[in-house]
Every structure is written in C-alpha cells, then in structure tokens.
Scaffold this motif. Structure first.
Motif, PDB file in Angstrom:
ATOM      1  N   VAL A  89      -4.296 127.636 -20.449  1.00  0.00           N
ATOM      2  CA  VAL A  89      -3.983 128.890 -21.126  1.00  0.00           C
ATOM      3  C   VAL A  89      -3.147 129.721 -20.160  1.00  0.00           C
ATOM      4  CG1 VAL A  89      -4.902 130.955 -22.231  1.00  0.00           C
ATOM      5  CG2 VAL A  89      -6.126 128.788 -22.435  1.00  0.00           C
ATOM      6  N   CYS A  90      -1.881 129.907 -20.502  1.00  0.00           N
ATOM      7  CA  CYS A  90      -0.946 130.634 -19.637  1.00  0.00           C
ATOM      8  C   CYS A  90      -0.143 131.588 -20.515  1.00  0.00           C
ATOM      9  CB  CYS A  90      -0.031 129.656 -18.910  1.00  0.00           C
ATOM     10  SG  CYS A  90       1.189 130.447 -17.840  1.00  0.00           S
ATOM     11  N   LEU A  91      -0.146 132.859 -20.153  1.00  0.00           N
ATOM     12  CA  LEU A  91       0.503 133.870 -20.988  1.00  0.00           C
ATOM     13  C   LEU A  91       2.019 133.835 -20.894  1.00  0.00           C
ATOM     14  CD1 LEU A  91      -1.869 136.890 -20.228  1.00  0.00           C
ATOM     15  CD2 LEU A  91      -1.935 135.348 -22.203  1.00  0.00           C
ATOM     16  N   ALA A  92       2.554 133.461 -19.737  1.00  0.00           N
ATOM     17  CA  ALA A  92       4.010 133.489 -19.560  1.00  0.00           C
ATOM     18  C   ALA A  92       4.444 132.457 -18.533  1.00  0.00           C
ATOM     19  CB  ALA A  92       4.463 134.883 -19.119  1.00  0.00           C
ATOM     20  N   LYS A  93       5.591 131.818 -18.814  1.00  0.00           N
ATOM     21  CA  LYS A  93       6.184 130.856 -17.884  1.00  0.00           C
ATOM     22  C   LYS A  93       7.649 131.251 -17.676  1.00  0.00           C
ATOM     23  CE  LYS A  93       3.347 127.172 -19.935  1.00  0.00           C
ATOM     24  NZ  LYS A  93       3.101 127.813 -21.254  1.00  0.00           N
ATOM     25  N   PRO A  94       7.891 132.368 -17.014  1.00  0.00           N
ATOM     26  CA  PRO A  94       9.261 132.871 -16.859  1.00  0.00           C
ATOM     27  C   PRO A  94      10.118 131.964 -15.987  1.00  0.00           C
ATOM     28  CG  PRO A  94       7.740 134.106 -15.480  1.00  0.00           C
ATOM     29  CD  PRO A  94       6.900 133.210 -16.331  1.00  0.00           C
ATOM     30  N   TYR A  95      11.416 131.996 -16.250  1.00  0.00           N
ATOM     31  CA  TYR A  95      12.361 131.224 -15.451  1.00  0.00           C
ATOM     32  C   TYR A  95      13.612 132.076 -15.207  1.00  0.00           C
ATOM     33  CZ  TYR A  95      15.385 127.537 -13.779  1.00  0.00           C
ATOM     34  OH  TYR A  95      16.226 126.790 -13.000  1.00  0.00           O
ATOM     35  N   PRO A  96      14.078 132.163 -13.985  1.00  0.00           N
ATOM     36  CA  PRO A  96      13.501 131.592 -12.760  1.00  0.00           C
ATOM     37  C   PRO A  96      12.209 132.316 -12.389  1.00  0.00           C
ATOM     38  CG  PRO A  96      15.361 132.987 -12.227  1.00  0.00           C
ATOM     39  CD  PRO A  96      15.331 132.883 -13.723  1.00  0.00           C
TER      40      PRO A  96
END
Length: 220
Positions: free
Chosen positions: A179-186
């Motif tokens: 469960v992960c709210l955000a996976k921003p890149y970079p």
C-alpha cells in the motif's frame, strides 16, 4: 494525491484510510521501522484497533557516503547487501563488517530502549503491516521483510506514504500486498515529499509506543 505531505502523522492518517478494509481481520499486528516509521504507523494501529510495536532495522551506509545504502541489517541476525553497489565501489568485506558491528550496537541500544530488551513480538501466522515513512533504495524494508519470512508471518503487508517506483516494484514482488500512496518520478529523496521531515527523537518513539501499548497490555 497531493504532495508534499504536511508531516508523518498526516501521511499515516491517509495510509490508515487505505487500510480501513482490514478492520474486519483478526490476528493483525502493526510493526513500524524506527524511527521515522513510528509516527506514520500510529494512526494505522489506532484505526485498525491493533497492537503496535517496532521491528528494528539499520541502514549500512557506504563508507564516506553514509546516506547511500549498501545494505541493511535487522534484529535476529538478518543482513541484506546491495551487491551491485558493493562491487561497483569495491567496498572491502572488513569495512562492511566494521560498519555492521557499529550498527548492531545501535540495534541493541534501541532494543533496550524501545522494547526493554525483549525480543520481536511473535508474528507466526499473523497478518503483519510493516510501516515506514518512505522507500528510497528499500534496503531497510527488505531486511525487515526477511525477518518476517524467517519468523513465518502469515501475511506481509508493507504500507508507506511514498516510494521510488523501481523500489516499489521490487518490494511488491516479495510480499503479499503493498500500500503506497504515491510513487513520484523523479524521486530524489524521501524527505523531499514532506513539508516537515524533521528527525524523530527517541523520546517521541517511546511516547507513541507506550501510549498505544497501554491499550493492549501484553498483546505484543
């Protein structure tokens, strides 16, 4: 998902909402990775009404660049190394051993402080929610997962507010649920995604653990 999070507490409250469906489950335990994971984990344990404790882990930093993880260690003798980093930087095994010895001393100190020297709570057959304030390389989380597998946890759920995309994929393949709210890149760094990412103090960790454990007695 609006970033950055105000602080770890707010991130934990948002994670708790994502995990609300687990309130119907029994035999659930929340384990936070100290120190930063503890204030994130508290709202989750509160919402689910389950015990909260800590799983002790320490990053093994690259010599001269301690912020860069070449691996991690955890209680119960677990060690995870990033062989690519070790080989690329030609880090000597004696240097790794020296750093590991130092970090194990810190693990022992925290075990005495946070759990009065007691071992990891029993996780065999339980649904365990592992919580941290974010995943960058994921080294410490991988070490924590290895501990839970060795101790035969029933179901392993990792809950983090933010993670590097590649790391999230690696972690997801090794557990039952991420469960992960955000996976921003970079990605940059975990602290970049918080307005307040000040260091969590030992006394704050103790206060949270004691406040929550008082509701559950010897449940952990």
């Amino acid at each position: 998902m609006k970033l950055p999070f105000k602080n770890r507490r707010e991130a934990g409250e948002q994670l708790a909402s994502e995990l609300a469906s687990m309130t119907s489950l029994t035999n659930v335990l929340v384990l936070a990775l100290p120190r930063g994971g503890v204030p994130v984990a508290e709202p989750i344990a509160q919402l689910l009404g389950v015990p909260l404790s800590v799983l002790l882990v320490r990053k093994l930093g690259v010599p001269g660049q301690p912020e860069v993880a070449m691996g991690a260690i955890s209680e119960n003798g677990v060690r995870v190394l990033n062989n690519e980093i070790v080989e690329t930087l030609a880090i000597d095994t004696r240097e790794i051993a020296r750093i590991e010895q130092r970090e194990r001393q810190e693990l022992e100190r925290r075990q005495q402080l946070y759990r009065s020297g007691t071992p990891l709570p029993k996780v065999t057959g339980k649904t365990v929610i592992l919580v941290d304030d974010g995943l960058a390389t994921g080294a410490t989380m991988k070490a924590a997962i290895k501990v839970l597998k060795r101790e035969e946890a029933g179901t392993i759920v990792v809950a983090v507010p933010v993670a590097a995309r590649e790391t999230a994929l690696e972690i997801r393949s090794d557990i039952d649920r991420l469960v992960c709210l955000a996976k921003p890149y970079p990605f940059a760094a975990i602290g970049y995604w918080y307005q307040d990412f000040s260091q969590v103090r030992d006394d704050e960790v103790l206060e949270i653990i004691q406040r929550h454990s008082s509701k559950f007695g010897n449940a952990v």
